[in-house]
Design an enzyme around this catalytic site. Structure first.
Site, mmCIF file in Angstrom:
data_model
loop_
_atom_site.group_PDB
_atom_site.id
_atom_site.type_symbol
_atom_site.label_atom_id
_atom_site.label_comp_id
_atom_site.label_asym_id
_atom_site.label_seq_id
_atom_site.Cartn_x
_atom_site.Cartn_y
_atom_site.Cartn_z
ATOM 1 N N HIS A 183 -2.084 -9.703 -10.160
ATOM 2 C CA HIS A 183 -2.592 -10.424 -8.986
ATOM 3 C C HIS A 183 -3.469 -11.577 -9.469
ATOM 4 C CE1 HIS A 183 -1.820 -6.756 -6.241
ATOM 5 N NE2 HIS A 183 -0.844 -7.639 -6.157
ATOM 6 N N GLU A 186 -7.505 -12.096 -9.321
ATOM 7 C CA GLU A 186 -8.387 -11.027 -9.803
ATOM 8 C C GLU A 186 -8.793 -11.338 -11.246
ATOM 9 O OE1 GLU A 186 -5.895 -7.605 -8.918
ATOM 10 O OE2 GLU A 186 -5.913 -8.078 -6.786
ATOM 11 N N HIS A 307 -6.687 -4.332 -12.177
ATOM 12 C CA HIS A 307 -6.815 -5.146 -10.966
ATOM 13 C C HIS A 307 -8.304 -5.250 -10.628
ATOM 14 C CE1 HIS A 307 -2.566 -5.054 -9.286
ATOM 15 N NE2 HIS A 307 -2.476 -4.251 -10.335
ATOM 16 N N GLU A 382 -9.155 -0.606 -10.476
ATOM 17 C CA GLU A 382 -9.661 -1.702 -9.647
ATOM 18 C C GLU A 382 -11.091 -1.931 -10.147
ATOM 19 O OE1 GLU A 382 -8.141 -3.444 -7.331
ATOM 20 O OE2 GLU A 382 -6.381 -2.237 -6.805
HETATM 21 ZN ZN ZN Z 1 -4.615 -6.392 -7.420
#
Ligand code: ZN
Ligand code: NAG
Length: 426
Positions: A183, A186, A307, A382
């Site tokens: 992504h 990020e 992420h 994350e």
């Molecule tokens: Zn992500």
């Protein structure tokens, strides 16, 4: 128009388009940020309809569940329409920021000046793609018997998905694959991945030397290079690839892997931030990276994806609440890993299986690696900041790159130790 004139006109349109895509930075001046919450399925449907209805309405983390907050960034000219729609559907909302750009500008990310020497590469700032790639190339020169450049494939715009393999000896050792930056916005994810590469090569700590000595590492800091470049040149909030789909761009590369593709938690609307793509592996990034992973799957025994944000540690599955058959082992490794992540700076992580810990989301890389490639241990971090950082969660201040990376390396050290105890490394 004469032929010449229409050619000139076509050229003008082309240049204007290229110019717009390449140069003009997307700003969010006076964009409002609202928090909204659907209390029932009808209200959720209204929010889902809004998502992807206009590029003047941006949902920062999609629209997923009844009862869960959604973050909507709305252009000033769209505010009356949106509020009318929310009002009619009796959806509760709250204004979080009157000027999203101003909120973003308050976070200092510090981007290294382009073209800076690889010998100066450090973690007090973020880097553009080319500078990180140059640094990786310099590592292969500096550590010729340890670092090998690997290519996880190509991007739509023809860039390389460059990685490094770190291998201290020729003997067979268990492989650990680290994939970051799928992504685009990020930014802490690739920064933490390069931090770990550097530690594996330079640390004097026994715990880190053990990681470097006893495992072969395959690290891809940038799984979505086109998107990352676009976050630097044009739109800091870009998430997807840059493949054109009609009037919109990009598929969500972490909804695009060929395992229960698009069954849940993804969108079929090309303008949505969670667009699954027209088909599984429609994106050359996921297709070519998956081909690379498949070619080494027997060597990979732990797969980790980075992420941000929310401080979660996640394991399969995203498409169903059914738990993986070795869920007890996942829980044991999870427990050790989140205990370790908090040791240094008291940073709290939570998590669990994707479906229950965050929301249903099919087509993620760790599910594909687990579900189709026989990699029995796959996790997704994350990273910082916490899930409460709704205004600026994708922008982590540069001075947090090092602590956020140190603690995740602590966590991975514990993870590897636990996976070893469970005898997944053979
Ligand atoms: Zn992500
Ligand atoms: C993990 O930790 C939780 C909470 O402390 C505990 O209930 C659970 O039994 C642990 N699971 C394993 C497999 O260690």
């Amino acid at each position: 128009m004469s032929l010449n004139k229409s050619l000139l006109f076509a050229l003008f349109v082309l240049l204007a388009t290229v110019g717009f895509n390449g140069a003009e930075r997307v700003r969010f001046d006076n964009y409002r940020l609202y928090k909204a919450n659907a209390e029932n399925a009808e209200q959720l449907a209204v929010l889902k309809q809004l998502e992807g209805s206009s590029d003047s309405i941006l949902f920062l983390d999609g629209v997923h569940l009844v009862g869960a907050d959604v973050q909507m960034v709305v252009a000033p000219h769209k505010v009356p329409d949106v509020l009318e729609i929310l009002g009619k559907a009796e959806i509760k909302y709250e204004l979080q920021s009157k000027d999203f750009q101003k909120s973003l500008d308050e976070i200092d990310e510090k981007v290294a000046p382009k073209g800076r020497a690889s010998s100066d590469y450090n973690w007090a700032q973020y880097y553009e793609l080319d500078d990180t790639y140059s640094w990786m190339v310099s590592l292969a020169k500096m550590y010729p018997h340890v670092v090998t450049l690997i290519e996880g494939g190509k991007t739509y715009q023809g860039r390389s998905i460059l990685g490094v393999k770190i291998s201290k000896s020729l003997s067979e050792k268990p492989g650990i694959l680290l994939e970051a930056g799928i992504h685009a916005r990020e930014w802490i994810a690739p920064a933490a991945a390069t931090f770990i590469i550097n530690q594996l090569l330079t640390s004097n700590l026994d715990s880190v030397k053990d990681l470097a000595d006893n495992y072969n590492w395959y690290v891809f800091p940038h799984a979505n290079p086109d998107g990352y470049v676009y976050t630097h040149t044009t739109n800091r909030m870009w998430r997807k690839t840059r493949t054109p789909y009609g009037s919109c761009f990009g598929a969500d590369p972490n909804r695009n892997w060929d395992f229960h593709w698009n069954e849940v938690g993804a969108s079929s609307d090309p303008c949505s931030d969670t667009y699954a793509g027209p088909s599984a592996f429609s994106e050359i990034e996921t297709l070519s990276l998956s081909n690379y992973i498949a070619s080494i799957k027997d060597k990979i025994q732990l797969y980790v994806s980075f992420h941000s944000y929310s401080q979660y540690l996640l394991y399969p599955y995203g498409h169903t609440s059914d738990l993986p058959d070795n869920v007890k082992d996942f829980q044991q490794v999870f427990n050790a890993s989140i205990a370790a992540v908090s040791q240094r700076y008291n940073t709290k992580y939570t998590g669990g299986n994707i479906y229950d810990a965050i929301y249903p989301a099919a087509g993620a890389s760790i599910d594909w690696a687990y579900g189709t490639q026989g990699v029995r241990m796959t996790f997704c971090y994350e990273l910082r900041p916490t899930s409460n950082s709704i205004l600026t969660g994708f922008k982590l201040p540069a001075e947090q790159i090092i602590p956020a990376s140190e603690e995740v390396l602590d966590s991975i050290t514990a993870m590897v130790g636990e996976v070893k105890k469970l005898k997944y490394f053979d």
